[in-house]
Design a protein around this motif. Structure first.
Motif, PDB file in Angstrom:
ATOM      1  N   GLY A 197       0.784  -1.219   0.000  1.00  0.00           N
ATOM      2  CA  GLY A 197       0.000   0.000   0.000  1.00  0.00           C
ATOM      3  C   GLY A 197       0.820   1.275   0.000  1.00  0.00           C
ATOM      4  N   LEU A 198       2.142   1.175  -0.246  1.00  0.00           N
ATOM      5  CA  LEU A 198       2.983   2.369  -0.272  1.00  0.00           C
ATOM      6  C   LEU A 198       2.845   3.112  -1.595  1.00  0.00           C
ATOM      7  N   LEU A 199       2.506   2.386  -2.659  1.00  0.00           N
ATOM      8  CA  LEU A 199       2.298   2.980  -3.969  1.00  0.00           C
ATOM      9  C   LEU A 199       0.941   2.544  -4.488  1.00  0.00           C
ATOM     10  N   ARG A 200       0.284   3.448  -5.231  1.00  0.00           N
ATOM     11  CA  ARG A 200      -1.021   3.112  -5.773  1.00  0.00           C
ATOM     12  C   ARG A 200      -0.905   2.183  -6.974  1.00  0.00           C
ATOM     13  N   HIS A 201       0.194   2.280  -7.691  1.00  0.00           N
ATOM     14  CA  HIS A 201       0.421   1.417  -8.845  1.00  0.00           C
ATOM     15  C   HIS A 201       1.927   1.303  -9.055  1.00  0.00           C
ATOM     16  N   GLY A 202       2.338   0.270  -9.772  1.00  0.00           N
ATOM     17  CA  GLY A 202       3.766   0.040  -9.969  1.00  0.00           C
ATOM     18  C   GLY A 202       4.266   0.447 -11.332  1.00  0.00           C
ATOM     19  N   ASN A 203       3.461   1.172 -12.093  1.00  0.00           N
ATOM     20  CA  ASN A 203       3.843   1.566 -13.440  1.00  0.00           C
ATOM     21  C   ASN A 203       4.721   2.817 -13.392  1.00  0.00           C
ATOM     22  N   LEU A 204       6.020   2.666 -13.623  1.00  0.00           N
ATOM     23  CA  LEU A 204       6.938   3.798 -13.536  1.00  0.00           C
ATOM     24  C   LEU A 204       6.750   4.798 -14.672  1.00  0.00           C
ATOM     25  N   THR A 205       6.185   4.378 -15.793  1.00  0.00           N
ATOM     26  CA  THR A 205       6.005   5.302 -16.917  1.00  0.00           C
ATOM     27  C   THR A 205       5.053   6.437 -16.562  1.00  0.00           C
ATOM     28  N   GLU A 206       4.135   6.202 -15.609  1.00  0.00           N
ATOM     29  CA  GLU A 206       3.197   7.251 -15.226  1.00  0.00           C
ATOM     30  C   GLU A 206       3.851   8.329 -14.372  1.00  0.00           C
ATOM     31  N   ARG A 207       5.091   8.107 -13.949  1.00  0.00           N
ATOM     32  CA  ARG A 207       5.803   9.096 -13.139  1.00  0.00           C
ATOM     33  C   ARG A 207       6.699   9.997 -13.973  1.00  0.00           C
ATOM     34  N   GLY A 208       6.692   9.826 -15.286  1.00  0.00           N
ATOM     35  CA  GLY A 208       7.390  10.763 -16.147  1.00  0.00           C
ATOM     36  C   GLY A 208       8.752  10.296 -16.620  1.00  0.00           C
ATOM     37  N   LEU A 209       9.360  11.141 -17.455  1.00  0.00           N
ATOM     38  CA  LEU A 209      10.620  10.815 -18.121  1.00  0.00           C
ATOM     39  C   LEU A 209      11.753  10.565 -17.146  1.00  0.00           C
ATOM     40  N   TRP A 210      11.885  11.429 -16.117  1.00  0.00           N
ATOM     41  CA  TRP A 210      13.035  11.314 -15.225  1.00  0.00           C
ATOM     42  C   TRP A 210      13.010  10.010 -14.440  1.00  0.00           C
ATOM     43  N   THR A 211      11.821   9.543 -14.068  1.00  0.00           N
ATOM     44  CA  THR A 211      11.727   8.277 -13.357  1.00  0.00           C
ATOM     45  C   THR A 211      12.134   7.117 -14.254  1.00  0.00           C
TER      46      THR A 211
ATOM     47  N   ALA B  13       5.553  12.237  -2.887  1.00  0.00           N
ATOM     48  CA  ALA B  13       6.181  12.211  -4.206  1.00  0.00           C
ATOM     49  C   ALA B  13       5.275  11.614  -5.266  1.00  0.00           C
ATOM     50  N   ALA B  14       4.235  10.900  -4.849  1.00  0.00           N
ATOM     51  CA  ALA B  14       3.382  10.205  -5.802  1.00  0.00           C
ATOM     52  C   ALA B  14       2.497  11.184  -6.552  1.00  0.00           C
ATOM     53  N   PRO B  15       2.195  10.900  -7.817  1.00  0.00           N
ATOM     54  CA  PRO B  15       1.296  11.777  -8.569  1.00  0.00           C
ATOM     55  C   PRO B  15      -0.106  11.696  -8.008  1.00  0.00           C
ATOM     56  N   PRO B  16      -0.895  12.774  -8.132  1.00  0.00           N
ATOM     57  CA  PRO B  16      -2.253  12.756  -7.584  1.00  0.00           C
ATOM     58  C   PRO B  16      -3.099  11.702  -8.291  1.00  0.00           C
ATOM     59  N   PRO B  17      -3.967  11.033  -7.551  1.00  0.00           N
ATOM     60  CA  PRO B  17      -4.787  10.000  -8.180  1.00  0.00           C
ATOM     61  C   PRO B  17      -5.787  10.612  -9.147  1.00  0.00           C
ATOM     62  N   PRO B  18      -6.018   9.985 -10.282  1.00  0.00           N
ATOM     63  CA  PRO B  18      -7.017  10.502 -11.212  1.00  0.00           C
ATOM     64  C   PRO B  18      -8.420  10.326 -10.650  1.00  0.00           C
ATOM     65  N   ARG B  19      -9.337  11.149 -11.132  1.00  0.00           N
ATOM     66  CA  ARG B  19     -10.728  10.990 -10.707  1.00  0.00           C
ATOM     67  C   ARG B  19     -11.222   9.622 -11.149  1.00  0.00           C
ATOM     68  N   SER B  20     -11.773   8.931 -10.202  1.00  0.00           N
ATOM     69  CA  SER B  20     -12.134   7.546 -10.478  1.00  0.00           C
ATOM     70  C   SER B  20     -13.271   7.459 -11.477  1.00  0.00           C
ATOM     71  N   SER B  21     -13.172   6.490 -12.369  1.00  0.00           N
ATOM     72  CA  SER B  21     -14.260   6.208 -13.302  1.00  0.00           C
ATOM     73  C   SER B  21     -14.609   4.725 -13.225  1.00  0.00           C
ATOM     74  N   SER B  22     -14.444   4.155 -12.050  1.00  0.00           N
ATOM     75  CA  SER B  22     -14.714   2.742 -11.860  1.00  0.00           C
ATOM     76  C   SER B  22     -16.204   2.476 -12.006  1.00  0.00           C
ATOM     77  N   PRO B  23     -16.594   1.207 -12.277  1.00  0.00           N
ATOM     78  CA  PRO B  23     -18.023   0.884 -12.411  1.00  0.00           C
ATOM     79  C   PRO B  23     -18.838   1.287 -11.194  1.00  0.00           C
ATOM     80  N   ALA B  24     -18.267   1.160 -10.009  1.00  0.00           N
ATOM     81  CA  ALA B  24     -19.013   1.504  -8.804  1.00  0.00           C
ATOM     82  C   ALA B  24     -19.376   2.989  -8.787  1.00  0.00           C
ATOM     83  N   VAL B  25     -18.413   3.834  -9.173  1.00  0.00           N
ATOM     84  CA  VAL B  25     -18.670   5.272  -9.192  1.00  0.00           C
ATOM     85  C   VAL B  25     -19.706   5.618 -10.253  1.00  0.00           C
ATOM     86  N   VAL B  26     -19.590   5.014 -11.428  1.00  0.00           N
ATOM     87  CA  VAL B  26     -20.545   5.285 -12.511  1.00  0.00           C
ATOM     88  C   VAL B  26     -21.947   4.863 -12.086  1.00  0.00           C
TER      89      VAL B  26
END
Length: 417
Positions: A208-222, A347-360
């Motif tokens: 639970g320290l990171l919301r996702h493990g995709n480093l590409t979403e953290r930008g070029l420097w990462t 340091a983590a990027p802000p979470p995007p507004r959720s568009s999950s089925p539950a929210v819809v």
């Protein structure tokens, strides 16, 4: 090379680890002010030089296309303009000036020959691809600050340093670790510290320290950081195996962070509060690492006349009290500690507004209830509608009326919107 050259040159010049730690974490002016501007000054002279070259290069590209149109297309000719790109983003001259200043204080020296200790700083000749060993005969006339200046010239970030007609850069160009310098000199025990390891984000997501493990979403420097770390570490593993074969009698120890040490990877070390967290974390992690490998390391050290004390490693110690650094006043506790989780979340990027089925589904439920309330409302007389809206037919529903009995999820919808 790089940080290794910086730190060992300071240690050889009798700067204590406590002095260096205080300089790193304290924003207050002192004997050795350590500020981001020393390392992040834009390389304006290279930008200016590249900008001035653009008209000439553009003319040459167009002339080449005009005279050799049968051999080259326009795009291929225009690639010549790429020579105008600056060779570095930052200027490393402030690093040299910083070191020159502190090496002329008190009883220190900027001269290898007057140091009283053997210090070798390894760099690389950019044009020949050969190692340059500052401090050895023939290269010991170069000032220590200038040698460190060259060793920190990581290509792309800092420009090559011209010394005796040679363009010198970071020794990482040739090897990750130049332990052979000490081993060739007869060292029987070499302790290597490598802070550059690639991160593995899988466990961070699980914990639970990171919301996702995709480093590409953290930008070029990462992405570039992970790429460089992976290349550096893979070469290190090859080199360590070669040392064991080539120097059988010598003992080479390697200390480095774990692959899941997310704090060391994600923290911005140019922020003073984060820098405190990294120092505290590195101190505690190193002690824990030594304690975890105590039996193995104690035996190695003992064979070389060094005692590793378990009681010291098991004793709880306050880093900032030991080095004489002031307590932090920027959101961390009195000992300067900041939880790794807090640093990672900052340091983590802000979470995007959720568009999950539950929210819809919940949003759809709110809209359905509003439509149902509107349909059940009695029609408004035509003349009243004309007076209020200037047209025939029912008046649009009043917001006040619709909210007089809001659906259960309406408060949530308002907050979400």
């Amino acid at each position: 090379m790089s940080s290794g050259a910086f730190l060992t040159a300071c240690l050889a010049n009798d700067l204590t680890t406590a002095q260096m730690c205080r300089a790193i974490v304290s924003p207050e002016p002192g004997e050795h002010p350590f500020v981001p501007e020393t390392f992040l000054t834009p390389s304006l002279r290279h930008l200016w030089r590249g900008g001035r070259a653009v008209p000439r290069l553009l003319g040459e590209a167009l002339w080449e296309y005009a005279t050799k149109s049968g051999e080259r297309n326009l795009l291929a000719s225009l690639t010549r303009i790429g020579r105008a790109l600056p060779v570095a983003l930052f200027d490393n001259e402030p690093i040299r000036a910083y070191l020159e200043k502190i090496y002329h204080l008190k009883s220190r020296t900027d001269d290898f020959r007057q140091l009283g200790k053997r210090l070798v700083i390894v760099a690389a000749d950019l044009d020949s691809g050969q190692a340059v060993r500052f401090g050895e005969p023939g290269m010991d006339h170069v000032p220590i600050s200038r040698a460190v200046h060259a060793s920190t010239a990581l290509p792309g970030l800092y420009p090559p340093v011209e010394i005796d007609g040679r363009h010198v850069v970071d020794g990482i160009l040739l090897k990750t670790l130049h332990a052979s310098v000490a081993l060739d000199a007869g060292a029987e025990l070499v302790v290597c510290i490598n802070p550059i390891v690639p991160v593995n984000t899988a466990r961070a997501v699980e914990r639970g320290l990171l919301r996702h493990g995709n480093l590409t979403e953290r930008g070029l420097w990462t992405v570039l950081s992970q790429t460089l770390r992976t290349i550096v570490h893979s070469r290190l593993e090859v080199g360590m195996a070669a040392y064991a074969t080539r120097y059988g009698k010598a003992e080479v120890l390697l200390l480095e962070p774990e692959r899941d040490d997310y704090l060391m990877f994600f923290t911005n070390v140019f922020g003073f509060s984060e820098r405190r967290a990294v120092c505290e974390h590195a101190y505690r992690t190193t002690r824990r690492h030594l304690l975890g490998r105590f039996e193995e390391l104690a035996a190695v050290f003992a064979r070389n006349g060094v005692t590793l004390r378990r009681d010291v490693l098991e004793e709880e110690r306050d880093l900032w009290q030991m080095v004489g650094a002031p307590p932090a006043a920027d959101g961390v506790d009195g000992a300067g500690r900041r939880p790794a989780e807090a640093v990672l979340q900052a340091a983590a990027p802000p979470p995007p507004r959720s568009s999950s089925p539950a929210v819809v589904k919940r949003l759809d439920d709110v809209l359905r209830r509003l439509e149902q309330a509107r349909a059940e409302r009695p029609p408004v007389p035509a003349e009243r509608g004309a007076r209020l809206g200037g047209h025939d037919g029912p008046r649009p529903p009043s917001v006040g009326h619709e909210l007089s009995h809001p659906p259960p999820n309406f408060a949530w919808r308002a907050a979400w919107a």
